[in-house]
Scaffold this active site. Structure first.
Site, PDB file in Angstrom:
ATOM      1  N   PRO A   2       6.229  -7.803  -0.500  1.00 26.20           N
ATOM      2  CA  PRO A   2       6.829  -8.126  -0.833  1.00 26.20           C
ATOM      3  C   PRO A   2       6.995  -9.964  -1.576  1.00 26.20           C
ATOM      4  O   PRO A   2       5.630 -10.332  -0.508  1.00 26.20           O
ATOM      5  CB  PRO A   2       7.689  -8.272   0.558  1.00 26.20           C
ATOM      6  CG  PRO A   2       7.125  -6.971   1.160  1.00 26.20           C
ATOM      7  CD  PRO A   2       5.723  -6.666   0.684  1.00 26.20           C
ATOM      8  N   GLU A   3       7.473  -9.804  -2.194  1.00 22.03           N
ATOM      9  CA  GLU A   3       7.267 -11.344  -2.802  1.00 22.03           C
ATOM     10  C   GLU A   3       8.816 -11.936  -2.218  1.00 22.03           C
ATOM     11  O   GLU A   3       9.687 -11.748  -1.516  1.00 22.03           O
ATOM     12  CB  GLU A   3       7.555 -11.798  -4.210  1.00 22.03           C
ATOM     13  CG  GLU A   3       6.258 -10.677  -4.811  1.00 22.03           C
ATOM     14  CD  GLU A   3       5.567 -11.002  -6.154  1.00 22.03           C
ATOM     15  OE1 GLU A   3       6.459 -11.759  -7.156  1.00 22.03           O
ATOM     16  OE2 GLU A   3       5.205  -9.628  -6.513  1.00 22.03           O
ATOM     17  N   ARG A 120      -2.184  -1.088   5.689  1.00 25.95           N
ATOM     18  CA  ARG A 120      -3.546  -2.032   4.584  1.00 25.95           C
ATOM     19  C   ARG A 120      -3.827  -3.205   6.289  1.00 25.95           C
ATOM     20  O   ARG A 120      -4.686  -3.768   6.410  1.00 25.95           O
ATOM     21  CB  ARG A 120      -3.017  -2.662   3.639  1.00 25.95           C
ATOM     22  CG  ARG A 120      -3.578  -1.539   3.173  1.00 25.95           C
ATOM     23  CD  ARG A 120      -3.684  -1.966   1.157  1.00 25.95           C
ATOM     24  NE  ARG A 120      -4.493  -2.549   1.388  1.00 25.95           N
ATOM     25  CZ  ARG A 120      -4.886  -3.409  -0.139  1.00 25.95           C
ATOM     26  NH1 ARG A 120      -3.808  -3.167  -0.833  1.00 25.95           N
ATOM     27  NH2 ARG A 120      -5.972  -3.356  -0.499  1.00 25.95           N
TER      28      ARG A 120
END
Length: 278
Positions: A2-3, A120
């Site tokens: 997410p940015e 991850r």
DNA sequence: AATGGGACCTGCGCGC
DNA sequence: TGCGCGCAGGTCCCAT
């Protein structure tokens, strides 16, 4: 990960669902998640505290607690902060932590959960007295939606760097990532390899406008669910379909009809149209 | 000062 | 169907 628009969307969702609720239980399944302080101290620091506010700095979520401490969450690439109203959290893979909440107001006393899933395992949690104790935040540049155009131009002119790489540098501006760097440069008609200081004031102003516009449009759409990103209610953001170049190698440029290229720039896949980005 | 490459992790999609 | 490779919304660290 997410940015800025995605983290802002999550922030707004959490603000609606967790403000005023008290943290009842803290389950950390993957201790590597907790960066500061030690896991035991982190758990002790959260337990029993109510969440008073949900803020954001760049891509970092900041959950303010009633004692003034800040629970900071960085989602990195695949982190998801999922709010579950039901008694039991929905089935999720790669759950690294689970927080049980209790409605603050007496009557309902409803129980709910925050579930942190993160395939991850790059995501990070902190408990600090001030956001500045987090190294990334202490060095972070201004928020792109708060800076003024002349200040932006001064900053861009003051660096001799590939403009794409500069936009991604969190110590330059906080919150821009690979998607929106590519998209803003496309909208502004700037080649990602241009050296920042060589850009005309016209181009820099255009970049400023387009950067702001794309970030704001994405926030309105709830962010871009290209792959892993989900809102705090588990649903997808709609902005991926409006991306002009990101992830569209080989497709037709919507502006000039040329072919969109993907090149490695600054060790990141970079999408652009060589025809209209100069 | 700026850039490039590797490291940290896991899973998915593609070509063969 | 299975295997190997490339790829991923991020950031840090080291070498040049």
């Amino acid at each position: 990960m997410p940015e800025l628009p995605e983290v802002e969307t999550i922030r707004r969702g959490l603000a609606r669902s967790v403000i005023g609720k008290r943290i009842e239980e803290v389950h950390i399944f993957d201790p590597v998640l907790i960066r500061k302080p030690a896991v035991r101290a982190f758990i002790r620091g959260l337990k029993g505290k109510a969440v008073t506010e949900v803020a954001r700095r760049g891509k970092v979520l900041l959950l303010n607690l009633e004692d003034g401490k800040v629970w900071a969450v960085h989602l990195r690439m695949t982190g998801k902060m999922l709010f579950h109203d039901q008694k039991q959290p929905r089935k999720e893979k790669a759950i690294r932590a689970l927080i049980a909440l209790r409605g603050k107001t007496s009557r309902a006393e409803a129980r709910s959960h925050l579930c942190f899933s993160d395939t991850r395992r790059f995501g990070e949690w902190y408990l600090v007295s001030h956001p500045g104790e987090i190294p990334l935040i202490s060095r972070m540049g201004p928020e792109p939606l708060e800076i003024r155009p002349n200040e932006f131009a001064r900053m861009v002119k003051g660096k001799d760097r590939l403009i794409k790489v500069l936009l991604l540098d969190q110590s330059f501006l906080g919150g821009i990532g690979n998607i929106y760097a590519c998209e803003a440069l496309f909208r502004a008609g700037i080649h990602p390899r241009r050296i920042s200081s060589s850009l005309s004031y016209n181009k820099i102003n255009k970049l400023y406008d387009e950067l702001k516009a794309v970030l704001e449009a994405s926030i309105k759409a709830g962010g871009s669910s290209v792959r892993n990103y989900r809102k705090s209610d588990g649903s997808e953001g709609w902005f991926a379909r409006r991306l002009s170049v990101y992830g569209r190698e080989g497709e037709k440029c919507p502006r000039c009809g040329g072919r969109i290229l993907r090149k490695e720039i600054g060790s990141r896949g970079t999408f652009f149209c060589p025809g209209c980005q100069r």
